[in-house]
Design an enzyme around this catalytic site. Structure first.
Site, short mmCIF file in Angstrom:
data_model
loop_
_atom_site.label_atom_id
_atom_site.label_comp_id
_atom_site.label_asym_id
_atom_site.label_seq_id
_atom_site.Cartn_x
_atom_site.Cartn_y
_atom_site.Cartn_z
CD GLU A 39 -13.04 103.16 4.29
OE1 GLU A 39 -13.04 104.50 4.51
OE2 GLU A 39 -13.25 102.47 5.07
CD GLU A 159 -11.44 99.03 7.89
OE1 GLU A 159 -10.61 99.37 7.08
OE2 GLU A 159 -12.03 99.91 8.29
#
Length: 379
Positions: A39, A159
């Site tokens: 991220e 994810e």
């Protein structure tokens, strides 16, 4: 899945990565994926970096891996960036252009239901609200179109837990969450994603198993997917104005010519009678028609006789309580045996000419072993 040793979340760490990388690679039969970062751009969490900086360090990591695996045809695949990005965002095209051929897999994260701190009833409402799934389809399509210009790069969902902050007890660890999770599995496959990584296997309230390694309901849904749904994906067309049914069709795993379907009923009050209409078996093709039925009609089988059977795995919540962590397979609870073994997942055999009866807020895997579908037949 095996991962390379962690390099830290920040891609700048790749500069010194060679010092921490293993000096020998695993045997050739083992598949290795090296995942870099978490991220770090797009709608990242905390520190973010530019796609160009990220790409520069990814290329350095690629060079390190290639040196370690020189002469080995089974080199690790490099996976990045494991982040969030939406339609219209330019980070992924910029990253792919700057990284050249260094990246094998593009990954993204999905937490489209918002925080797990949401009230139970509100989060369940989001799970059953088709607008959240429809919005996510836009992002699947966008990435699919971007990767058409990078043919050697595949897509993964790296994810996905639905609701961030560790999920929500009695939602993400309960029967109801199949209507988010399995729908996402089907959608990911439909748009050519090669892997789907559930957040998590264990940990938080969104694990497939709890802290004591007891399976949550989605464990069994995922296990049936793995056993029944093959890699060949076919398009399903639902007729009759039915918006509460979602269906996915794949070639049956390990059975030449067979078909497997996943069908979910999002209605909390209507039982549906589903007739299968296999039109040409092509990929894509039309597969199902759906109509509402009255209670007594749903229980009536077709009068036509046939020696062919299909296999059905109907999944429902214990006592009809969708927040339950006990799931029923064809009316029987799935419980780990006293010796710790996973119970056998056995279907019921149904005359292939009869309609599929799907109760409210239930789902079913339906297998047609003798479909002889040309799209699923190896010549």
């Amino acid at each position: 899945m095996r991962l390379c040793r962690s390099l830290n979340d920040y891609p700048e760490a790749v500069i010194d990565a060679a010092k921490s990388m293993p000096t020998a690679y695993p045997p050739p039969h083992e598949k290795v994926w090296c995942i870099m970062g978490n991220e770090l751009f797009g709608d990242g969490v905390g520190k973010t970096v530019s796609p160009e900086l990220y790409a520069a360090d990814v290329k350095k990591l690629r060079n390190i891996i290639d040196k370690l695996y020189r002469g080995n045809v089974s080199r690790p695949s490099l996976v990045a960036p494991d982040s969030f990005y939406d339609k219209g965002r330019k980070e992924i095209p910029r990253f792919l252009d700057a990284s050249g051929k260094s990246v094998d897999v593009i990954t993204r994260h999905i937490y489209n239901l918002g925080p797990g701190l949401t009230e139970t009833k509100d989060l369940i409402s989001k799970v059953l609200n088709r607008s959240y799934a429809q919005n996510e389809i836009v992002h699947y399509k966008y990435l699919q179109n971007v990767l058409k210009e990078h043919s050697k790069t595949s897509a993964w969902v790296g994810e996905a837990g639905g609701a961030y902050n560790s999920g929500h007890h009695e939602v993400t660890d309960a029967f109801i969450f199949a209507f988010w999770y399995l729908d996402q599995l089907g959608t990911a496959a439909r748009y050519n994603n090669q892997a789907f990584c559930r957040q998590s296997f264990v940990g938080g309230f969104y694990g497939l198993v709890d802290a004591d390694f007891n399976p949550n309901p989605d464990y069994y849904g995922a296990l049936l997917w793995r056993q029944l749904m093959g890699s060949g994906v076919l398009l399903v067309d639902i007729h009759g104005g039915v918006n509460e049914i979602r269906a996915y069709a794949h070639c049956q795993r390990s059975n030449n010519g067979g078909l497997s379907l996943l069908i979910l009923n999002y209605s909390n009050s209507t039982k549906y009678l589903l007739d299968l209409n296999l039109l040409g078996y092509s990929s894509p093709g039309n597969f199902t028609t759906g109509e509402k039925c009255q209670e007594d009609e749903c229980l009536t089988s077709s009068k036509a006789s046939s020696s062919e059977v299909r296999l059905e795995y109907h999944m429902s919540a214990a006592n009809g309580t969708v927040t339950s962590r006990i799931v029923l397979l064809n009316g029987q609870p799935l419980l780990v045996t006293p010796s710790g073994e996973i119970p056998t997942l056995s279907p019921v055999k149904v005359n292939s000419t009869s309609p599929i009866s799907l109760a409210p807020l239930t789902y079913a895997y339906v297998v047609i072993p003798n479909a002889n579908a040309p799209a699923c037949t190896t010549r």
